[in-house]
Design a protein around this motif. Sequence first.
Motif, short mmCIF file in Angstrom:
data_model
loop_
_atom_site.label_atom_id
_atom_site.label_comp_id
_atom_site.label_asym_id
_atom_site.label_seq_id
_atom_site.Cartn_x
_atom_site.Cartn_y
_atom_site.Cartn_z
N ASP A 100 -5.81 1.13 -4.27
CA ASP A 100 -6.29 -0.14 -4.83
C ASP A 100 -5.19 -1.20 -4.91
N ASP A 101 -3.95 -0.77 -5.11
CA ASP A 101 -2.82 -1.70 -5.23
C ASP A 101 -1.63 -1.06 -4.53
N GLN A 116 -2.51 -5.96 0.13
CA GLN A 116 -2.65 -5.66 -1.29
C GLN A 116 -3.35 -4.33 -1.56
N SER A 117 -4.26 -3.93 -0.70
CA SER A 117 -4.94 -2.64 -0.85
C SER A 117 -5.19 -2.07 0.53
N GLU A 118 -5.44 -0.75 0.57
CA GLU A 118 -5.65 -0.13 1.88
C GLU A 118 -6.46 1.14 1.77
N ASP A 137 -6.02 -2.53 6.00
CA ASP A 137 -5.40 -3.24 4.88
C ASP A 137 -6.21 -4.49 4.53
N LEU A 141 -6.78 -7.08 -3.83
CA LEU A 141 -6.66 -5.83 -4.56
C LEU A 141 -8.01 -5.10 -4.59
N ALA A 142 -7.95 -3.78 -4.61
CA ALA A 142 -9.13 -2.92 -4.83
C ALA A 142 -10.32 -3.28 -3.93
#
Length: 160
Positions: A100-101, A116-118, A137, A141-142
Amino acid sequence: MQAITPVNPSADKAEKYELLLKQAEAIVSSESDLIANMANLTALLKDSFNWFWIGFYRVDTESNQLVLAPFQGPLACTRINHGKGVCGEVWATGKTQIVDDVNAHPNHIACSSLSQSEIVVPVRDKAGEIIAVLDIDSDQLATFDEVDAEYLQQLVELLR
């Protein structure tokens, strides 16, 4: 080659994936080359979801590293060691990972500060050996959840 139907931007995530899987199956079923199929799947995912970065890393058994393969997005890390970063962890464990981060993940490799998230999904051959990972990616976020994991696992199954 079959014409690609654009995904309805107002469709929910599962509906988008259902259409994407049908298109991917049609593309992959008529082509035997793994790299060509990886290239088309990354383009299909980019067109459908417009995530920040979508690509594959292939397993190189000689160097014991993942090597950059077809992708959509900005420049990327070229080689990743076994067990390093989220991609290397997925290669080592054989399990899909959702982060998530990425900045809070202790083993994350920052190829871009915009990520930011992946989500990373292992790709297996017919014998069940991991031959690659699919790395996606987001610059938010999230972004990813179990719906993504479920459908992306189905998608990479098409590469067997």
